[in-house]
Design a protein around this motif. Structure first.
Motif, PDB file in Angstrom:
ATOM      1  N   LEU A  27       0.833  -1.204   0.000  1.00 41.57           N
ATOM      2  CA  LEU A  27       0.000   0.000   0.000  1.00 41.57           C
ATOM      3  C   LEU A  27       0.865   1.250   0.000  1.00 41.57           C
ATOM      4  CD1 LEU A  27      -2.825  -0.903   2.555  1.00 41.57           C
ATOM      5  CD2 LEU A  27      -2.770  -1.236   0.097  1.00 41.57           C
ATOM      6  N   ILE A  28       1.935   1.212   0.786  1.00 43.75           N
ATOM      7  CA  ILE A  28       2.837   2.366   0.853  1.00 43.75           C
ATOM      8  C   ILE A  28       3.559   2.534  -0.483  1.00 43.75           C
ATOM      9  CG2 ILE A  28       4.674   3.466   2.158  1.00 43.75           C
ATOM     10  CD1 ILE A  28       2.106   2.809   3.760  1.00 43.75           C
ATOM     11  N   ASP A  29       3.973   1.412  -1.071  1.00 44.51           N
ATOM     12  CA  ASP A  29       4.648   1.475  -2.376  1.00 44.51           C
ATOM     13  C   ASP A  29       3.725   2.055  -3.442  1.00 44.51           C
ATOM     14  OD1 ASP A  29       6.857   0.344  -1.204  1.00 44.51           O
ATOM     15  OD2 ASP A  29       6.385  -1.701  -1.842  1.00 44.51           O
ATOM     16  N   ASP A  68       6.419   3.521   7.632  1.00 41.62           N
ATOM     17  CA  ASP A  68       6.490   2.151   7.121  1.00 41.62           C
ATOM     18  C   ASP A  68       7.492   1.349   7.947  1.00 41.62           C
ATOM     19  OD1 ASP A  68       6.380  -0.159   5.681  1.00 41.62           O
ATOM     20  OD2 ASP A  68       7.395   0.621   3.903  1.00 41.62           O
ATOM     21  N   GLU A  69       6.984   0.656   8.975  1.00 42.72           N
ATOM     22  CA  GLU A  69       7.805  -0.191   9.849  1.00 42.72           C
ATOM     23  C   GLU A  69       9.003   0.561  10.409  1.00 42.72           C
ATOM     24  OE1 GLU A  69       8.575  -4.190   8.776  1.00 42.72           O
ATOM     25  OE2 GLU A  69       6.753  -4.424   7.617  1.00 42.72           O
ATOM     26  N   VAL A  70       8.760   1.804  10.843  1.00 49.42           N
ATOM     27  CA  VAL A  70       9.844   2.579  11.458  1.00 49.42           C
ATOM     28  C   VAL A  70      10.135   2.096  12.875  1.00 49.42           C
ATOM     29  CG1 VAL A  70       9.395   4.651  10.099  1.00 49.42           C
ATOM     30  CG2 VAL A  70       8.196   4.324  12.254  1.00 49.42           C
ATOM     31  N   ASP A  71       9.296   1.169  13.381  1.00 48.04           N
ATOM     32  CA  ASP A  71       9.485   0.675  14.741  1.00 48.04           C
ATOM     33  C   ASP A  71      10.342  -0.589  14.781  1.00 48.04           C
ATOM     34  OD1 ASP A  71       7.687  -1.021  13.535  1.00 48.04           O
ATOM     35  OD2 ASP A  71       5.972  -0.389  14.744  1.00 48.04           O
ATOM     36  N   LEU A 113       2.605   9.346  -5.946  1.00 50.34           N
ATOM     37  CA  LEU A 113       3.169  10.622  -5.502  1.00 50.34           C
ATOM     38  C   LEU A 113       4.480  10.958  -6.211  1.00 50.34           C
ATOM     39  CD1 LEU A 113       2.451  10.430  -1.664  1.00 50.34           C
ATOM     40  CD2 LEU A 113       1.278  11.834  -3.360  1.00 50.34           C
ATOM     41  N   GLY A 114       4.826  10.173  -7.245  1.00 54.27           N
ATOM     42  CA  GLY A 114       5.942  10.575  -8.086  1.00 54.27           C
ATOM     43  C   GLY A 114       7.177   9.713  -8.061  1.00 54.27           C
ATOM     44  N   GLU A 115       7.156   8.595  -7.342  1.00 52.11           N
ATOM     45  CA  GLU A 115       8.322   7.712  -7.352  1.00 52.11           C
ATOM     46  C   GLU A 115       8.490   7.079  -8.736  1.00 52.11           C
ATOM     47  OE1 GLU A 115      10.737   6.749  -5.100  1.00 52.11           O
ATOM     48  OE2 GLU A 115      10.016   8.459  -3.925  1.00 52.11           O
ATOM     49  N   ARG A 116       9.730   6.753  -9.103  1.00 51.06           N
ATOM     50  CA  ARG A 116       9.974   6.105 -10.388  1.00 51.06           C
ATOM     51  C   ARG A 116       9.414   4.682 -10.380  1.00 51.06           C
ATOM     52  NH1 ARG A 116      12.882   8.766 -13.918  1.00 51.06           N
ATOM     53  NH2 ARG A 116      14.168  10.528 -13.259  1.00 51.06           N
ATOM     54  N   ALA A 117       9.039   4.214 -11.568  1.00 47.42           N
ATOM     55  CA  ALA A 117       8.447   2.885 -11.662  1.00 47.42           C
ATOM     56  C   ALA A 117       8.935   2.182 -12.912  1.00 47.42           C
ATOM     57  CB  ALA A 117       6.923   2.990 -11.692  1.00 47.42           C
ATOM     58  N   ASP A 118       8.834   0.869 -12.918  1.00 47.83           N
ATOM     59  CA  ASP A 118       9.123   0.086 -14.118  1.00 47.83           C
ATOM     60  C   ASP A 118       8.088  -1.032 -14.217  1.00 47.83           C
ATOM     61  OD1 ASP A 118      10.004  -2.150 -12.501  1.00 47.83           O
ATOM     62  OD2 ASP A 118      11.864  -1.035 -12.188  1.00 47.83           O
ATOM     63  N   ALA A 119       8.206  -1.842 -15.254  1.00 55.12           N
ATOM     64  CA  ALA A 119       7.193  -2.859 -15.521  1.00 55.12           C
ATOM     65  C   ALA A 119       7.120  -3.928 -14.435  1.00 55.12           C
ATOM     66  CB  ALA A 119       7.473  -3.514 -16.879  1.00 55.12           C
ATOM     67  N   SER A 120       8.121  -4.020 -13.559  1.00 52.02           N
ATOM     68  CA  SER A 120       8.111  -5.056 -12.523  1.00 52.02           C
ATOM     69  C   SER A 120       6.986  -4.861 -11.510  1.00 52.02           C
ATOM     70  CB  SER A 120       9.458  -5.070 -11.787  1.00 52.02           C
ATOM     71  OG  SER A 120       9.671  -3.857 -11.087  1.00 52.02           O
ATOM     72  N   VAL A 121       6.375  -3.663 -11.451  1.00 52.28           N
ATOM     73  CA  VAL A 121       5.297  -3.435 -10.485  1.00 52.28           C
ATOM     74  C   VAL A 121       3.955  -3.961 -10.998  1.00 52.28           C
ATOM     75  CG1 VAL A 121       6.456  -1.401  -9.588  1.00 52.28           C
ATOM     76  CG2 VAL A 121       4.705  -1.118 -11.339  1.00 52.28           C
ATOM     77  N   ILE A 122       3.906  -4.383 -12.262  1.00 48.12           N
ATOM     78  CA  ILE A 122       2.649  -4.846 -12.837  1.00 48.12           C
ATOM     79  C   ILE A 122       2.387  -6.291 -12.406  1.00 48.12           C
ATOM     80  CG2 ILE A 122       1.392  -5.246 -14.982  1.00 48.12           C
ATOM     81  CD1 ILE A 122       3.187  -3.153 -16.292  1.00 48.12           C
ATOM     82  N   ALA A 172      -0.477  -1.545 -14.550  1.00 50.12           N
ATOM     83  CA  ALA A 172      -0.835  -1.251 -13.164  1.00 50.12           C
ATOM     84  C   ALA A 172      -1.389   0.169 -13.110  1.00 50.12           C
ATOM     85  CB  ALA A 172       0.381  -1.370 -12.254  1.00 50.12           C
ATOM     86  N   GLU A 173      -2.381   0.358 -12.251  1.00 50.98           N
ATOM     87  CA  GLU A 173      -3.012   1.677 -12.156  1.00 50.98           C
ATOM     88  C   GLU A 173      -3.279   2.016 -10.694  1.00 50.98           C
ATOM     89  OE1 GLU A 173      -7.109   3.908 -13.632  1.00 50.98           O
ATOM     90  OE2 GLU A 173      -6.329   2.176 -14.751  1.00 50.98           O
ATOM     91  N   ILE A 174      -2.828   3.215 -10.276  1.00 56.40           N
ATOM     92  CA  ILE A 174      -3.021   3.677  -8.906  1.00 56.40           C
ATOM     93  C   ILE A 174      -3.744   5.019  -8.952  1.00 56.40           C
ATOM     94  CG2 ILE A 174      -1.915   4.087  -6.674  1.00 56.40           C
ATOM     95  CD1 ILE A 174      -1.177   1.389  -7.850  1.00 56.40           C
ATOM     96  N   THR A 175      -4.758   5.183  -8.120  1.00 55.13           N
ATOM     97  CA  THR A 175      -5.474   6.458  -8.008  1.00 55.13           C
ATOM     98  C   THR A 175      -5.576   6.818  -6.535  1.00 55.13           C
ATOM     99  OG1 THR A 175      -6.783   5.964  -9.977  1.00 55.13           O
ATOM    100  CG2 THR A 175      -7.587   7.711  -8.540  1.00 55.13           C
ATOM    101  N   ALA A 176      -5.243   8.056  -6.204  1.00 56.93           N
ATOM    102  CA  ALA A 176      -5.334   8.533  -4.821  1.00 56.93           C
ATOM    103  C   ALA A 176      -6.103   9.848  -4.801  1.00 56.93           C
ATOM    104  CB  ALA A 176      -3.951   8.724  -4.214  1.00 56.93           C
ATOM    105  N   GLU A 177      -7.019   9.957  -3.856  1.00 53.97           N
ATOM    106  CA  GLU A 177      -7.818  11.180  -3.727  1.00 53.97           C
ATOM    107  C   GLU A 177      -7.546  11.834  -2.375  1.00 53.97           C
ATOM    108  OE1 GLU A 177     -12.478  12.729  -3.812  1.00 53.97           O
ATOM    109  OE2 GLU A 177     -11.994  10.615  -4.190  1.00 53.97           O
ATOM    110  N   PHE A 178      -7.230  13.130  -2.395  1.00 63.12           N
ATOM    111  CA  PHE A 178      -7.000  13.902  -1.184  1.00 63.12           C
ATOM    112  C   PHE A 178      -8.020  15.040  -1.116  1.00 63.12           C
ATOM    113  CE2 PHE A 178      -3.025  11.918  -2.258  1.00 63.12           C
ATOM    114  CZ  PHE A 178      -2.405  11.611  -1.058  1.00 63.12           C
TER     115      PHE A 178
END
Length: 551
Positions: free
Chosen positions: A38-40, A455-458, A46-55, A62-68
């Motif tokens: 979910l964090i990824d 993300d698991e900072v603990d 939010l602008g991180e680089r991506a490649d086909a491995s995330v599909i 792959a498609e991500i949509t976020a609403e604020f």
């Protein structure tokens, strides 16, 4: 605040639509279930680089949509308006295809990756699980201090002033070692500037010259056309205007006989008036039009001279003024190089300008380092490092750098009575995790974004310290939306709401899904986190007690 996240065919998620609430939310689940996916996904939108491995395997994209949400008078709304996006909502969408290419959209309008990263600074701050390791890097330490001081604009001014000063110094040094070559270059530039200046060329004069040359070059044809048209209207044997005028008069006479002629007569009169005005305009044009061969020769010569000059310098004619300006600036610079006194004065002036702005940065760093050191030291006491001390040491550099006049070093005394030493030399893994967590929580308090993600900072802590970390995040959640991926029951129990991430097999394919937990299922999940596979009644009571303490 993050309101909704929709994920399709991302890693091992087939389709997921999540609606987020206020306060502190915990994301839990077994190891390998995909808690960080979910964090990824959010990082990607939010602008991180991506490649086909995330599909997800077997799918095309792959498609991500976020609403604020968007407050009407917020910096986010101002950014959207400035960049010509709709300001009523903030909907980010990112698509990655099999070729590795991605497309981004903001409120349905195509956007660049840079725009996604820029808008992300108003939306969410993500703290990764290995963030504390960066604290061992002195550059990261300096960057964290400067970010906490909100010194970005001052840092840009310092870097610019430093670059200007270094260029002035290099110019003086070059002039001292290569004066003969500079003299030859200056002589050439002087000749070129003189030649271009003598041309006295400007864009307005060039346009007027070309227009007049075209008119004179076609004067005979223009005059012939005007004379022919005038003869047809008013001056030839078969001139139409007098005939039309007579016909119009006759129509007007007969209007009294049949009023049905009124509209036709008006239109006829209007056409005759237009033709009369055209005849007058043609006579004026004939009077102005000159056949001047000598002037035409003069204009042709001017155009030829300018064209040859442009060809010589390999630029379009209209760029000759800009070329003259550039060569003049180069000549001025070379002339300055020939004057060691002037070069030295310029170097001193640019150095003084650099020092002035760098000293402002130093003052801001000193003030912020004192405040941040005290805050982290206080945090250490809460995180089972009683008597520990944290300090940010600023050590002056020899002559300054592009980032300022001092280096930054985090120092720590993990226990009471110990002397401060560099963080890289004294902190154990667990201590580093706790110090890093304190820094992240404190930095988040100063960050204006509405959504904070941990993300698991603990990692590396437990027991009473984990409970304290949970309380810290819960306190943050009173004024912000806080999301935390955690494996610690003490942290999860402090959350206002909790989701669990589940990995399961569907039709022979492994996928992750998310389940929102109610009070009863939260007890079961906390018990699982406490006891592992075998959950006893004691474990369940303990889990219920942990959750009861937060109510």
């Amino acid at each position: 605040m993050l309101q909704r996240l929709i994920i399709r065919d991302f890693v091992i998620v087939d389709q997921l639509e999540l609606e987020f609430g206020h306060g502190f939310g915990a994301l839990t689940g077994e190891t390998g279930a995909g808690k960080s996916i979910l964090i990824d996904a959010l990082s990607l939108v939010l602008g991180e680089r991506a490649d086909a491995s995330v599909i997800r395997a077997g799918t095309e994209r792959a498609e991500i949509t976020a609403e604020f949400d968007v407050a009407a008078d917020s910096a986010l709304a101002s950014w959207l308006q400035t960049n010509d996006f709709d300001v009523t909502t903030c909907l980010l969408r990112r698509i990655v295809d099999q070729s590795g290419r991605s497309r981004a959209y903001i409120n349905g309008t195509a956007a660049t990756l840079g725009q996604l990263r820029e808008i992300a600074t108003f939306l969410a701050d993500i703290h990764g699980q290995n963030a504390h390791h960066s604290l061992l890097n002195t550059e990261a330490q300096r960057a964290l201090l400067d970010a906490h001081a909100s010194a970005q604009e001052l840092l840009r001014d310092v870097a610019t002033a430093y670059s200007t000063w270094r260029q002035a110094r290099e110019a003086r040094q070059v002039a001292m070692t290569d004066s003969e070559a500079a003299a030859r270059e200056r002589e050439l530039l002087e000749w070129q500037v003189k030649e271009l200046a003598a041309l006295a060329f400007n864009a307005e004069e060039w346009q007027e010259t070309e227009t007049e040359q075209r008119r004179l070059g076609n004067a005979s044809a223009l005059l012939e056309a005007a004379t022919g048209a005038l003869a047809a209207l008013d001056e030839g044997e078969t001139a139409a205007l007098s005939t039309l005028q007579h016909a119009g008069a006759r129509l007007n006479e007969l209007i009294t006989v049949d009023p049905a002629l009124i509209d036709a007569a008006k239109l006829f009169d209007s056409a005759v008036i237009q033709l009369e005005e055209s005849a007058l305009a043609l006579r004026r044009y004939q009077d102005r039009l000159e056949l001047d061969p000598s002037r035409l020769v003069e204009l042709d010569s001017r155009i030829d001279t300018v064209t040859q000059m442009a060809r010589k310098y390999r630029v379009p004619p209209l760029e000759l003024p800009a070329l003259l300006a550039r060569l003049t600036a180069q000549l001025d610079e070379l002339s300055l190089r020939a004057d060691p006194v002037a070069l030295a004065e310029r170097e001193q002036a640019t150095e003084a300008a650099y020092l002035a702005v760098a000293e402002k940065l130093s003052a801001l760093r000193t003030k912020t380092a004192k405040r941040l050191s005290a805050a982290v030291t206080a945090g250490m006491q809460e995180l089972a490092m009683s008597g520990g001390q944290f300090d940010i040491a600023l050590e002056a550099l020899g002559e300054g750098a592009s980032f300022g006049l001092e280096s930054v070093e985090f120092q720590v005394a993990a226990n009471a009575g110990q002397s401060l030493r560099p963080l890289t030399k004294v902190a154990s893994g667990g201590e580093l995790s706790r110090i890093g967590l304190a820094l992240q929580v404190i930095a988040s308090q100063a960050n204006p974004v509405g959504t904070l993600i941990f993300d698991e900072v603990d990692v590396g802590i437990g027991g009473r310290v984990a409970e304290i970390v949970g309380r810290m995040l819960r306190d943050l959640g009173k004024t912000r939306q806080v999301l935390c991926v955690t494996h610690l029951p003490q942290v999860a129990a402090q959350a206002d709401w909790q989701w669990t991430i589940i990995k399961e097999t569907r039709n022979g394919t492994v996928v992750s899904s998310v389940r929102r937990l109610d009070k009863e299922s939260r007890v079961a999940e906390i018990a699982r986190m406490l006891g592992g596979e075998k959950i006893t009644s004691t474990t369940q009571r303990h889990a219920a007690e942990m959750l009861g303490l937060t109510e």
